[in-house]
Design an enzyme around this catalytic site. Structure first.
Site, PDB file in Angstrom:
ATOM      1  N   MET A  29     -12.023   4.296 -58.269  1.00  0.00           N
ATOM      2  CA  MET A  29     -11.961   5.527 -57.477  1.00  0.00           C
ATOM      3  C   MET A  29     -11.283   5.261 -56.138  1.00  0.00           C
ATOM      4  SD  MET A  29     -15.299   7.722 -58.430  1.00  0.00           S
ATOM      5  CE  MET A  29     -16.460   6.851 -57.418  1.00  0.00           C
ATOM      6  N   GLY A  30     -10.624   4.102 -56.016  1.00  0.00           N
ATOM      7  CA  GLY A  30      -9.853   3.834 -54.808  1.00  0.00           C
ATOM      8  C   GLY A  30     -10.670   3.289 -53.661  1.00  0.00           C
ATOM      9  N   LEU A  32      -9.679   0.572 -52.179  1.00  0.00           N
ATOM     10  CA  LEU A  32      -9.746  -0.721 -52.869  1.00  0.00           C
ATOM     11  C   LEU A  32     -10.332  -1.813 -51.976  1.00  0.00           C
ATOM     12  CD1 LEU A  32      -6.353  -0.763 -54.802  1.00  0.00           C
ATOM     13  CD2 LEU A  32      -8.591   0.059 -55.553  1.00  0.00           C
ATOM     14  N   HIS A  33     -11.066  -2.706 -52.623  1.00  0.00           N
ATOM     15  CA  HIS A  33     -11.686  -3.833 -51.914  1.00  0.00           C
ATOM     16  C   HIS A  33     -11.656  -5.043 -52.833  1.00  0.00           C
ATOM     17  CE1 HIS A  33     -15.043  -3.010 -54.532  1.00  0.00           C
ATOM     18  NE2 HIS A  33     -15.253  -1.821 -54.007  1.00  0.00           N
ATOM     19  N   GLY A  35     -13.759  -6.424 -54.683  1.00  0.00           N
ATOM     20  CA  GLY A  35     -14.349  -6.253 -56.022  1.00  0.00           C
ATOM     21  C   GLY A  35     -13.297  -5.719 -56.990  1.00  0.00           C
ATOM     22  N   HIS A  36     -12.589  -4.659 -56.568  1.00  0.00           N
ATOM     23  CA  HIS A  36     -11.541  -4.090 -57.427  1.00  0.00           C
ATOM     24  C   HIS A  36     -10.436  -5.122 -57.678  1.00  0.00           C
ATOM     25  CE1 HIS A  36     -12.867  -0.216 -55.284  1.00  0.00           C
ATOM     26  NE2 HIS A  36     -13.231  -0.045 -56.539  1.00  0.00           N
ATOM     27  N   GLN A  60     -18.210  13.301 -62.021  1.00  0.00           N
ATOM     28  CA  GLN A  60     -19.311  12.332 -62.039  1.00  0.00           C
ATOM     29  C   GLN A  60     -20.164  12.398 -60.781  1.00  0.00           C
ATOM     30  OE1 GLN A  60     -16.469   8.960 -62.373  1.00  0.00           O
ATOM     31  NE2 GLN A  60     -17.778   7.908 -60.922  1.00  0.00           N
ATOM     32  N   LYS A 148     -21.316  -4.989 -60.927  1.00  0.00           N
ATOM     33  CA  LYS A 148     -22.045  -4.248 -59.893  1.00  0.00           C
ATOM     34  C   LYS A 148     -22.583  -2.932 -60.463  1.00  0.00           C
ATOM     35  CE  LYS A 148     -20.428  -1.766 -56.443  1.00  0.00           C
ATOM     36  NZ  LYS A 148     -21.225  -0.529 -56.319  1.00  0.00           N
TER      37      LYS A 148
HETATM   38  P1  AMP Z   1     -15.396   2.330 -58.203  1.00  0.00           P
HETATM   39  O1  AMP Z   1     -14.061   2.432 -57.534  1.00  0.00           O
HETATM   40  O2  AMP Z   1     -16.529   2.112 -57.270  1.00  0.00           O
HETATM   41  O3  AMP Z   1     -15.620   3.395 -59.242  1.00  0.00           O
HETATM   42  O4  AMP Z   1     -15.330   0.979 -59.043  1.00  0.00           O
HETATM   43  C1  AMP Z   1     -14.317   0.704 -59.962  1.00  0.00           C
HETATM   44  C2  AMP Z   1     -14.660  -0.554 -60.693  1.00  0.00           C
HETATM   45  O5  AMP Z   1     -14.819  -1.609 -59.763  1.00  0.00           O
HETATM   46  C3  AMP Z   1     -15.966  -0.458 -61.483  1.00  0.00           C
HETATM   47  O6  AMP Z   1     -15.806  -1.144 -62.705  1.00  0.00           O
HETATM   48  C4  AMP Z   1     -16.941  -1.167 -60.581  1.00  0.00           C
HETATM   49  O7  AMP Z   1     -18.035  -1.743 -61.266  1.00  0.00           O
HETATM   50  C5  AMP Z   1     -16.050  -2.256 -60.009  1.00  0.00           C
HETATM   51  N1  AMP Z   1     -16.607  -2.797 -58.760  1.00  0.00           N
HETATM   52  C6  AMP Z   1     -16.967  -2.082 -57.658  1.00  0.00           C
HETATM   53  N2  AMP Z   1     -17.486  -2.915 -56.732  1.00  0.00           N
HETATM   54  C7  AMP Z   1     -17.465  -4.160 -57.268  1.00  0.00           C
HETATM   55  C8  AMP Z   1     -17.885  -5.441 -56.821  1.00  0.00           C
HETATM   56  N3  AMP Z   1     -18.430  -5.630 -55.627  1.00  0.00           N
HETATM   57  N4  AMP Z   1     -17.714  -6.499 -57.647  1.00  0.00           N
HETATM   58  C9  AMP Z   1     -17.161  -6.333 -58.874  1.00  0.00           C
HETATM   59  N5  AMP Z   1     -16.745  -5.150 -59.354  1.00  0.00           N
HETATM   60  C10 AMP Z   1     -16.901  -4.079 -58.568  1.00  0.00           C
END
Ligand code: AMP
Length: 280
Positions: A29-30, A32-33, A35-36, A60, A148
């Site tokens: 969902m952008g 970006l960090h 984790g992404h 969602q 996560k």
């Molecule tokens: P989101 O942008 O929050 O919807 O996350 C997109 C993807 O990144 C999902 O598969 C999340 O589980 C993954 N994600 C988000 N934060 C982390 C993190 N800290 N470590 C690993 N994957 C992450």
């Protein structure tokens, strides 16, 4: 790296790579960090062409949730994805994903009954629907999700199995800040005091993991330990602390094999999730 905003162009551009090249996909969902970017790295190591999607999926989010507060910065995301080596960014507008008259939904039953499924009614229906649509558009060989959001990754795994969607689902480990807080786009919305309080969540999970290693198998006691440690800080309110099995995500009384200990905490307008998987 190319940025694509229409479904037609996205599926058309990827056609040129099939069938020889493996397409890896990371839906996000952008904002970006790390984790992404770790998911992207994993996708790159397992495929020839990588696609990262950025779409803050309205379906969602429930009423009163943080859809409008969700951080967005396309230029910043573009730079980070390019530096991390994505081949394509897919950035569809709402009209592409949910055109007028849209009325079709995908839902997974049992696995979405507890944890975030119980506290965010309709959330997973939005997730599984948008991920199905994205899978149909990108038609990846593999897609990477983060631990996560372990329930999300397991729900998607179940969905692709049940619906015979030909894609490998890979779950990548949670990336954390130095103090243990799981990296999240939502951390940006924490006040300095909330940010200082938030690492308690992972500290409580680590304490729980240690207690399990020392032989404590009683979920009620383990959950209480996590709950007490987190609520010690008045800025943190528990949404849930749960101990579930990894196959059906049903609450457990005793840990006898692998289990997911998952936590959701509210602080101000922000809801944070984290978890550990224990294997005994
Ligand atoms: P989101 O942008 O929050 O919807 O996350 C997109 C993807 O990144 C999902 O598969 C999340 O589980 C993954 N994600 C988000 N934060 C982390 C993190 N800290 N470590 C690993 N994957 C992450």
């Amino acid at each position: 790296m190319q940025t694509i905003t229409t479904i037609k162009e996205m599926s058309g551009r990827l056609e040129a790579f099939r069938p020889e090249k493996r397409i890896g996909f990371v839906p996000t969902m952008g904002w970006l960090h790390e984790g992404h970017l770790r998911l992207l790295k994993t996708a790159k190591s397992l495929s020839d062409v990588t696609v990262l999607s950025i779409y803050v999926n309205p379906s969602q989010f429930g009423p009163g949730e943080d859809y409008s507060l969700y951080p967005r910065d396309v230029e910043r995301d573009h730079r980070l994805a390019e530096e991390a080596g994505a081949d394509f960014i897919f950035l569809p507008p709402d009209e592409e994903m949910y055109p007028p008259g849209y009325q079709t939904w995908v839902s997974v039953d049992e696995l979405t009954r507890h944890l975030c499924g119980a506290s965010r009614p309709g959330h997973f229906r939005g997730v599984t629907t948008v991920v199905t649509k994205l899978f149909n558009i990108v038609r990846p060989h593999l897609a990477v999700f983060g631990q996560k959001d372990a329930q999300q990754a397991l729900v998607i795994k179940r969905m692709v199995y049940d619906l015979n969607i030909d894609v490998d689902i890979v779950m990548a480990p949670t990336v954390r800040e130095k103090d243990g807080l799981a990296v999240s786009s939502r951390n940006k919305n924490l006040t300095p005091d909330q940010r200082r309080a938030a690492p308690l969540i992972y500290q409580a999970l680590q304490k729980c993991s240690k207690s399990i290693q020392q032989g404590n198998r009683d979920c009620a006691r383990l959950k209480k330990m996590v709950r007490d440690m987190i609520t010690d800080n008045p800025l943190l309110q528990i949404d849930y602390v749960e101990c579930v099995d990894l196959d059906r995500m049903q609450p457990l009384r005793h840990i006898s094999a692998s289990a997911l200990i998952a936590v959701a905490v509210r602080t101000g307008t922000v809801r944070l999730v984290d978890n550990i998987i224990v294997d005994i």
